[in-house]
Design a protein around this motif. Sequence first.
Motif: not given
Length: 76
Positions: A3-12
């Motif tokens: 989930k952490r990676n997904l959230e960061q990718r959305v932010a990016i």
Amino acid sequence: MEKRNLEQRVAIKVCAKLGDSATETYAKVLKVFSDDSMSRAQVFRWHKMFKDGRESVEDEARGGRPVEVRTDTNAP
């Protein structure tokens, strides 16, 4: 995917769509996710992919050996 990676990718992706540079994006990711943030290289890589038109934040399928193998021996 975590989930952490997904959230960061959305932010990016949002930062890239807003026209932020990769450096600005990395600074924002560090500020929001602190110790759990992606590496600078990963942020720059994802930022470039989104700037180049990528829409999906999911990993693409990869070939090779599967992560998990289920056989009669180890099946529950």
